[in-house]
Design a protein around this motif. Structure first.
Motif, PDB file in Angstrom:
ATOM      1  N   THR A 169       0.829  -1.204   0.000  1.00  0.00           N
ATOM      2  CA  THR A 169       0.000   0.000   0.000  1.00  0.00           C
ATOM      3  C   THR A 169       0.863   1.254   0.000  1.00  0.00           C
ATOM      4  O   THR A 169       0.515   2.251  -0.649  1.00  0.00           O
ATOM      5  CB  THR A 169      -0.953  -0.004   1.207  1.00  0.00           C
ATOM      6  OG1 THR A 169      -0.202  -0.282   2.406  1.00  0.00           O
ATOM      7  CG2 THR A 169      -2.011  -1.082   1.052  1.00  0.00           C
ATOM      8  N   TYR A 251       1.360   9.102   3.686  1.00  0.00           N
ATOM      9  CA  TYR A 251       0.733   7.844   4.146  1.00  0.00           C
ATOM     10  C   TYR A 251       0.529   7.927   5.643  1.00  0.00           C
ATOM     11  O   TYR A 251       1.408   8.358   6.380  1.00  0.00           O
ATOM     12  CB  TYR A 251       1.708   6.714   3.809  1.00  0.00           C
ATOM     13  CG  TYR A 251       1.238   5.281   4.033  1.00  0.00           C
ATOM     14  CD1 TYR A 251       0.715   4.542   2.984  1.00  0.00           C
ATOM     15  CD2 TYR A 251       1.378   4.660   5.277  1.00  0.00           C
ATOM     16  CE1 TYR A 251       0.339   3.206   3.167  1.00  0.00           C
ATOM     17  CE2 TYR A 251       0.997   3.330   5.464  1.00  0.00           C
ATOM     18  CZ  TYR A 251       0.488   2.601   4.399  1.00  0.00           C
ATOM     19  OH  TYR A 251       0.116   1.295   4.570  1.00  0.00           O
ATOM     20  N   TRP A 280      -2.722   8.597   1.739  1.00  0.00           N
ATOM     21  CA  TRP A 280      -3.256   7.233   1.794  1.00  0.00           C
ATOM     22  C   TRP A 280      -3.433   6.894   3.270  1.00  0.00           C
ATOM     23  O   TRP A 280      -2.534   7.105   4.082  1.00  0.00           O
ATOM     24  CB  TRP A 280      -2.270   6.272   1.158  1.00  0.00           C
ATOM     25  CG  TRP A 280      -2.765   4.853   1.036  1.00  0.00           C
ATOM     26  CD1 TRP A 280      -2.952   3.960   2.055  1.00  0.00           C
ATOM     27  CD2 TRP A 280      -3.112   4.160  -0.156  1.00  0.00           C
ATOM     28  NE1 TRP A 280      -3.403   2.762   1.576  1.00  0.00           N
ATOM     29  CE2 TRP A 280      -3.503   2.851   0.212  1.00  0.00           C
ATOM     30  CE3 TRP A 280      -3.129   4.503  -1.515  1.00  0.00           C
ATOM     31  CZ2 TRP A 280      -3.904   1.895  -0.738  1.00  0.00           C
ATOM     32  CZ3 TRP A 280      -3.521   3.548  -2.444  1.00  0.00           C
ATOM     33  CH2 TRP A 280      -3.910   2.262  -2.065  1.00  0.00           C
ATOM     34  N   HIS A 282      -4.072   3.879   5.809  1.00  0.00           N
ATOM     35  CA  HIS A 282      -4.140   2.435   6.025  1.00  0.00           C
ATOM     36  C   HIS A 282      -4.450   2.152   7.494  1.00  0.00           C
ATOM     37  O   HIS A 282      -3.940   2.839   8.380  1.00  0.00           O
ATOM     38  CB  HIS A 282      -2.803   1.773   5.662  1.00  0.00           C
ATOM     39  CG  HIS A 282      -2.777   0.289   5.952  1.00  0.00           C
ATOM     40  ND1 HIS A 282      -3.391  -0.633   5.131  1.00  0.00           N
ATOM     41  CD2 HIS A 282      -2.240  -0.428   6.972  1.00  0.00           C
ATOM     42  CE1 HIS A 282      -3.225  -1.846   5.641  1.00  0.00           C
ATOM     43  NE2 HIS A 282      -2.534  -1.758   6.765  1.00  0.00           N
ATOM     44  N   ASP A 308      -8.265   3.908   2.953  1.00  0.00           N
ATOM     45  CA  ASP A 308      -7.901   3.376   1.642  1.00  0.00           C
ATOM     46  C   ASP A 308      -7.630   1.880   1.683  1.00  0.00           C
ATOM     47  O   ASP A 308      -7.823   1.180   0.696  1.00  0.00           O
ATOM     48  CB  ASP A 308      -6.652   4.097   1.119  1.00  0.00           C
ATOM     49  CG  ASP A 308      -6.912   5.567   0.895  1.00  0.00           C
ATOM     50  OD1 ASP A 308      -7.589   5.879  -0.095  1.00  0.00           O
ATOM     51  OD2 ASP A 308      -6.481   6.398   1.722  1.00  0.00           O
ATOM     52  N   SER A 309      -7.149   1.424   2.825  1.00  0.00           N
ATOM     53  CA  SER A 309      -6.819  -0.003   2.951  1.00  0.00           C
ATOM     54  C   SER A 309      -6.857  -0.400   4.411  1.00  0.00           C
ATOM     55  O   SER A 309      -6.665   0.424   5.302  1.00  0.00           O
ATOM     56  CB  SER A 309      -5.428  -0.288   2.365  1.00  0.00           C
ATOM     57  OG  SER A 309      -4.454   0.579   2.902  1.00  0.00           O
ATOM     58  N   VAL A 329      -8.206  -3.417  -0.189  1.00  0.00           N
ATOM     59  CA  VAL A 329      -7.982  -2.071  -0.727  1.00  0.00           C
ATOM     60  C   VAL A 329      -9.193  -1.641  -1.542  1.00  0.00           C
ATOM     61  O   VAL A 329      -9.935  -2.476  -2.053  1.00  0.00           O
ATOM     62  CB  VAL A 329      -6.736  -2.009  -1.637  1.00  0.00           C
ATOM     63  CG1 VAL A 329      -5.455  -2.273  -0.853  1.00  0.00           C
ATOM     64  CG2 VAL A 329      -6.859  -2.994  -2.797  1.00  0.00           C
ATOM     65  N   SER A 332      -7.431  -1.286  -6.106  1.00  0.00           N
ATOM     66  CA  SER A 332      -6.412  -2.272  -6.458  1.00  0.00           C
ATOM     67  C   SER A 332      -5.657  -1.846  -7.716  1.00  0.00           C
ATOM     68  O   SER A 332      -4.510  -2.243  -7.920  1.00  0.00           O
ATOM     69  CB  SER A 332      -7.052  -3.644  -6.665  1.00  0.00           C
ATOM     70  OG  SER A 332      -7.921  -3.621  -7.779  1.00  0.00           O
ATOM     71  N   LEU A 335      -2.367  -0.477  -6.792  1.00  0.00           N
ATOM     72  CA  LEU A 335      -1.361  -1.497  -6.475  1.00  0.00           C
ATOM     73  C   LEU A 335      -0.751  -2.023  -7.771  1.00  0.00           C
ATOM     74  O   LEU A 335       0.467  -2.149  -7.910  1.00  0.00           O
ATOM     75  CB  LEU A 335      -1.972  -2.702  -5.745  1.00  0.00           C
ATOM     76  CG  LEU A 335      -2.584  -2.575  -4.355  1.00  0.00           C
ATOM     77  CD1 LEU A 335      -2.913  -3.966  -3.811  1.00  0.00           C
ATOM     78  CD2 LEU A 335      -1.654  -1.864  -3.400  1.00  0.00           C
TER      79      LEU A 335
END
Lengths: 501, 501
Positions: A169, A251, A280, A282, A308-309, A329, A332, A335
């Motif tokens: 991620t 992130y 992002w 996570h 996001d994930s 996620v 994808s 990714l």
């Protein structure tokens, strides 16, 4: 062409009837191990080198019979093992198992198929899509994380560990940003977690080449109601500082159930910050994610629809055995964009296709190959069914609750951080001093050494907010109330012995 | 305290007698699978979605019996699998298995212990040290790569895949250089491989944050004697260019046995270049490393004493089943320096110790946890013994040699790249044209589709030097000469059919 020369040689490597015979022996060996598991010290009591010194320096030139090997396992290996499946194991987090997981792993190993792309074993890919949707439904993830009925780019994959989930991620996030700001600004990227985020976050951030000066671990405190949670205000302040310096927020790693004390970060408020700065977001729910299959725990995931994930590890608390980290996620495609390399030798009719029907998981992970990982999780979910799995979580939580009551009922001890799941954070207080942290730390270190070196139980420790505390995690599959009661007795007796001296 | 309430619940999760019963059933199921394996199409013939459409959208709320699950595996999963263990599987590289590997995996799963640091299960760490030394001796690595009798910093670890090996060594290399040149120069680092280096090298290089413009894949050519090997002169030229531009050479990835055609890079000469420019030199011998247990193949490793790290994957050709990539390094202290993070909750008496007796493998790998990986390799080495393993390699090579002779004896075909191990690279030549590459490519694509869609065999392809060729890799455990003979017949008949049209 000499075909007969080889038949015997291959027969030795794999003959179905010989396989059947020997595998039955090993099944019995393992079943017997479990019937005796309580007779072994939980924490291995060997000294460094003890195991190596008992083993030869070179591999044998001739084959050895299974019986000799099993004898060595009994006499050499088992005494050197710390028995994570013992009902008296309460350290770290559990990595619990079940018969279903074992059977699933046997099938995975038995088939030994690789599933890097859809074509090279369609069932590997499609079963994984199915079980990832199943589990997503069980923890009530929004459709945007699912293969079925979602946006078309959502979905999940089984990785080995949380590190794998973060590396993927983080790369997807970076690839997206770099396309805007250019490679020349890569060293300006900043990642954010808290000082309670699992250490793998810092490790992976370094490994992917984030500037080591740009890894921010927001300090947490023992705040009432949200002990050791990441504070969105502090986070925002840190980001503002970074942006003012010309750095680029990339992130954010939030946690639901941190390793030290099971702290839960406020996802909603953190999502506000992440959205504002285009980061992002996570969520690592390695341990506590499993609890979210119970409606009464699901509120800890409030706000999850805005991340996001998210990753959770059924190998901790959902009975699958090691090597099962589930990552979902929403995008994808990011990714795949970041990680796809497609050499000619891996190309096939479907290898560049990404659709609702065909997924090539090699582009969702770092490694090139992959095992039939989903079959284990599939067996666990089907063999138990959702209700039994919920009961399993509730049973562990109930036992931890009981342990918490034991601690509270003994005035020599205190609960340091309120319990949320099946982890109890407590310590012994030295009555003979003015509650100096140093004295307490020493006392609890001694208590830890005492109970662990008894071999009767295994508990672990941590330090949060300057406080050294003991961690008692209920969750080994075989643990029953009687083990929790006995463990508490061992701890109490240790305390009595220490305080006497 | 309600202990009785939970006994039944835990009993369902893991009861040794129920485990024994069900595991015996699954052993028989797998043994039966192997007795029938030749009756399945090697390459699964299903269409995208076929498997998913047969499975429910949500997990069952109640438990389902093992018999229903096994029925679904027979009816739904097996038809969706490409059977990598079929004796008629000749695609990619083998990922072969043995009874010993299966038993080892059963024990690993059965114990389900974690071994991130020495203390949490000493036997996991020490057995891995022992078997890594065993295998290092088998392929005659110098002592500097061993735990025993070496420099004190050498040793090996089992990783999952080559990607893991590269990510660790690349980080160790980078950390060492960055300490000299500073983080601000990170984007100047350059890594080198060839256009034949496994694609995972490019993928991992990107993932660790190497400037995507600084990944050099030296072009190779069909040079006699060294087809598709990396040319040290070209490499040096490229490096000189980079240095002149102010860039910093970091890491060189050489290959012994590339994926496309088994090309072997000249280690000695590459080591000269690596040494001159202070680069970390890693050798990826994923497939062909296993052959080096035979003295007659060991010369392909000439120069290995001068590299910094080497990895090979017993899961390809040494009968261990998937998830066994062996990485050896001379300077494990550099891995540890680059990758150690030590949160309080993982600290113990031995966790910061690095010595000849205590290794904490969590600092040698990316992930935080690890399984009892070595037990599988240990069983394979002991159950077969070195001589039988050498015979197994030789038997596969002999069968590949025979296949090569078949190809050479049919004037419609040609060997494109001379065979070194058990991979044959060949193609059909279209007699009705002027040997145009486009026509030949189309013809061989058709041949590939034809033979693979028959379900009788599975072969794969690649393109090197602009030539589309078919790859026939002998190595599935069950493959015997009769299968090779039959496979050649399928290919010949396909050719006849295509050339008729």
């Amino acid at each position: 062409m000499g075909s007969l020369d080889f038949v015997n040689s291959n027969d030795n490597l794999f003959n179905p009837e010989e396989f059947r015979k020997q595998a039955h022996q090993v099944v019995d060996f393992i079943a017997n191990y479990y019937t005796q598991i309580e007779s072994y010290p939980v924490l291995s009591q060997v000294k460094p080198g003890d195991i190596r010194n008992q083993l030869p320096n070179t591999a044998p030139s001739q084959s050895e019979p299974l019986q000799s090997i099993l004898k060595d396992i009994t006499n050499v290996i088992i005494p050197g093992m710390t028995h994570w499946q013992s009902p008296n194991f309460f350290a770290f987090f559990p990595i619990n198992v079940s018969t279903a997981a074992f059977l699933g792993e046997m099938l995975c190993t038995g088939f030994n198929c690789a599933g890097f792309s859809w074509q090279v074993s369609p069932a590997i890919t499609e079963l994984e899509m199915v079980v990832m949707d199943w589990l997503a439904n069980m923890i009530n993830l929004p459709k945007s994380f699912l293969f079925s009925g979602g946006s078309g780019t959502g979905g999940g994959i089984i990785q080995n560990t949380t590190s794998d989930a973060i590396i993927m991620t983080l790369n997807a996030a970076r690839d997206r940003v770099i396309k805007k700001i250019g490679t020349e600004n890569m060293m300006k990227l900043v990642v954010y977690g808290s000082d309670q985020t699992h250490s793998t976050f810092e490790k992976v951030s370094k490994a992917v080449g984030i500037n080591p000066n740009n890894i921010r671990l927001i300090p947490t405190v023992m705040k009432k109601g949200q002990p050791f949670s990441m504070c969105p205000i502090k986070l925002r302040k840190e980001i503002e500082n970074d942006v003012a310096k010309g750095l680029v927020p990339l992130y954010l790693c939030g946690s639901v159930g941190t390793t030290s004390t099971n702290a839960v970060d406020p996802l909603e408020q953190l999502a506000d910050v992440a959205t504002e700065y285009g980061m992002w977001f996570h969520v690592d729910a390695a341990y506590a994610g499993s609890a979210c299959i119970c409606p009464e725990f699901r509120h800890f995931f409030n706000g999850i629809e805005r991340v996001d994930s998210v990753s959770m590890n059924p190998h901790k608390w959902l009975l699958t055995g090691l090597g099962c980290c589930c990552l979902w996620v929403k995008r994808s495609d990011l990714l795949v964009k970041a990680m796809r390399v497609e050499p000619e030798y891996l190309k096939n009719e479907w290898s560049s296709t990404e659709s609702n029907s065909v997924v090539n998981f090699k582009d969702w992970q770092l490694g090139a190959t992959r095992r039939f990982n989903s079959i284990r999780l599939w067996l666990v979910l089907r063999s138990h069914g959702v209700e039994n799995l919920q009961n399993h979580i509730r049973s562990d939580v109930r036992m931890a609750k009981d342990f918490e009551l034991f601690v509270k009922s003994d005035p020599r001890f205190e609960i340091v951080v309120p319990r949320l799941f099946a982890l109890v954070c407590f310590r012994l207080i030295n009555p003979n001093n003015n509650n100096s942290e140093d004295d307490n730390e020493l006392l609890n270190q001694k208590l830890l050494d005492l109970v662990n070196s008894s071999g009767k139980i295994y508990v672990s420790h941590t330090i949060v907010g300057g406080i050294y505390l003991l961690r008692f995690a209920v969750g080994a599959t075989l643990t029953e109330e009687c083990h929790v009661i006995a463990a508490w007795k061992v701890i109490q007796e240790g305390a009595t012995q220490l305080l006497k001296n």
